[in-house]
Design an enzyme around this catalytic site. Structure first.
Site, PDB file in Angstrom:
ATOM      1  N   PRO A   2      14.373-100.448 -34.622  1.00 11.27           N
ATOM      2  CA  PRO A   2      14.215-102.021 -34.975  1.00 11.27           C
ATOM      3  C   PRO A   2      15.029-102.115 -36.216  1.00 11.27           C
ATOM      4  O   PRO A   2      15.005-101.259 -37.051  1.00 11.27           O
ATOM      5  CB  PRO A   2      12.970-102.083 -35.094  1.00 11.27           C
ATOM      6  CG  PRO A   2      12.251-100.722 -34.326  1.00 11.27           C
ATOM      7  CD  PRO A   2      13.159 -99.696 -34.240  1.00 11.27           C
ATOM      8  N   GLU A   3      15.453-103.462 -36.396  1.00  7.41           N
ATOM      9  CA  GLU A   3      16.367-103.748 -37.571  1.00  7.41           C
ATOM     10  C   GLU A   3      15.236-104.499 -38.369  1.00  7.41           C
ATOM     11  O   GLU A   3      14.094-104.893 -37.993  1.00  7.41           O
ATOM     12  CB  GLU A   3      17.357-104.462 -37.155  1.00  7.41           C
ATOM     13  CG  GLU A   3      18.329-103.968 -36.184  1.00  7.41           C
ATOM     14  CD  GLU A   3      19.695-104.129 -36.296  1.00  7.41           C
ATOM     15  OE1 GLU A   3      20.259-104.946 -37.135  1.00  7.41           O
ATOM     16  OE2 GLU A   3      20.613-103.867 -35.477  1.00  7.41           O
ATOM     17  N   LYS A  50      13.540-101.600 -43.254  1.00  7.14           N
ATOM     18  CA  LYS A  50      13.018-100.945 -42.129  1.00  7.14           C
ATOM     19  C   LYS A  50      11.731-100.405 -42.273  1.00  7.14           C
ATOM     20  O   LYS A  50      10.973 -99.533 -41.547  1.00  7.14           O
ATOM     21  CB  LYS A  50      13.674-100.052 -41.234  1.00  7.14           C
ATOM     22  CG  LYS A  50      15.253-100.763 -40.875  1.00  7.14           C
ATOM     23  CD  LYS A  50      16.196 -99.790 -40.291  1.00  7.14           C
ATOM     24  CE  LYS A  50      17.342-100.575 -40.003  1.00  7.14           C
ATOM     25  NZ  LYS A  50      18.449 -99.651 -39.329  1.00  7.14           N
ATOM     26  N   ARG A 256      27.368 -93.876 -34.928  1.00  7.64           N
ATOM     27  CA  ARG A 256      26.870 -94.851 -34.363  1.00  7.64           C
ATOM     28  C   ARG A 256      28.165 -95.862 -33.626  1.00  7.64           C
ATOM     29  O   ARG A 256      29.305 -95.875 -34.053  1.00  7.64           O
ATOM     30  CB  ARG A 256      26.181 -95.631 -35.443  1.00  7.64           C
ATOM     31  CG  ARG A 256      25.244 -95.246 -36.086  1.00  7.64           C
ATOM     32  CD  ARG A 256      24.012 -94.845 -35.382  1.00  7.64           C
ATOM     33  NE  ARG A 256      23.272 -96.172 -34.780  1.00  7.64           N
ATOM     34  CZ  ARG A 256      22.430 -97.024 -35.183  1.00  7.64           C
ATOM     35  NH1 ARG A 256      21.924 -96.645 -36.486  1.00  7.64           N
ATOM     36  NH2 ARG A 256      21.934 -97.799 -34.459  1.00  7.64           N
TER      37      ARG A 256
END
Length: 266
Positions: A2-3, A50, A256
């Site tokens: 989650p951001e 986060k 990523r």
């Protein structure tokens, strides 16, 4: 993972449902020291990047990092029996929530929380954020801006989606090195992240597409993706750019997946 907007959204929800009153806190899984906060009044819930913090007092702050698999499930009373591996359960006057699979769920004191926050960069969703701190580190680096934007020590809360989208929206080549980022460009990126992430908190998903590129305006089908929202390049590899029609590309950068349009981001 989650951001940052997700954690701020959770903080606001938990502030509204649990803060100001005693909260029953248990650990059905038995891997969290729930007794340290059980029955205490939740003073406030807040987020930084986060990280989520439930503040019960200076000596008892629950720190949660969801990581890749962590999730909260929210329900109105009555409380049901735990299902699966519940790390932490909170029960208030009207609602209860279960936390499963977090990377971190621990009780800290204010000094330990300060140490975590000192390691984080400014968060575009916090009123106390100082974008100058991030720029000072970016301008000294020769790493690609696409890497720097994901470094939580530089900028807290931005993940893969916001990274890809904000660079596209301002026609920035992801491989532009930090030392080549002008102050004007950084201010533009920061201001846009603030707007985009605030919208993410409000609606609960990431939308980055301008009105003229929305499905109805372009006569195209809405995006179908588990992340929801309308985006320009994130997870659109092989599809035509919504602006110029060029095929969106992807590659791996710093472990990523990176997405960009080679024509719009030369």
């Amino acid at each position: 993972m989650p951001e940052g907007h997700t954690l701020h959204r959770l903080a606001r929800l938990h502030q509204r449902r649990f803060a100001g009153k005693p909260v029953a806190v248990t650990s059905p899984q038995g891997r969290f020291a729930a007794s340290l906060v059980d029955g205490r009044k939740l003073v406030r819930a807040e987020a930084h990047g986060k990280h989520l913090f439930h503040v019960y007092g200076p000596d008892a702050i629950v720190h949660v990092h969801l990581g890749l698999y962590g999730t909260f499930t929210e329900s109105p009373l009555p409380v049901l029996l735990p299902v699966g591996q519940v790390r932490m359960r909170m029960v208030g006057e009207t609602h209860w929530t279960d936390l499963r699979g977090p990377t971190a769920c621990e009780v800290l004191n204010k000094d330990e929380v300060r140490a975590i926050r000192d390691r984080l960069g400014p968060d575009p969703l916090r009123k106390d954020a100082d974008p100058d701190r991030a720029y000072e580190r970016i301008i000294r680096s020769k790493q690609p801006l696409a890497v720097l934007l994901m470094d939580q020590k530089i900028l807290a809360g931005v993940g893969n989606v916001y990274r890809a989208e904000v660079l596209f929206r301002h026609n920035v080549n992801p491989l532009l090195t930090g030392d080549k980022v002008s102050r004007e460009l950084w201010d533009t990126l920061w201001d846009d992240l603030v707007v985009l992430m605030k919208d993410g908190v409000k609606v609960g998903q990431i939308n980055t597409v301008r009105p003229e590129h929305l499905p109805k305006a372009m006569g195209r089908a809405p995006r179908v993706d588990r992340h929801g929202g309308e985006v320009y390049v994130y997870r659109r590899a092989g599809q035509p750019c919504l602006v110029c029609g060029t095929e969106v590309l992807t590659t791996e950068l710093a472990a990523r997946n990176l997405f960009w349009c080679p024509a719009c981001q030369p």
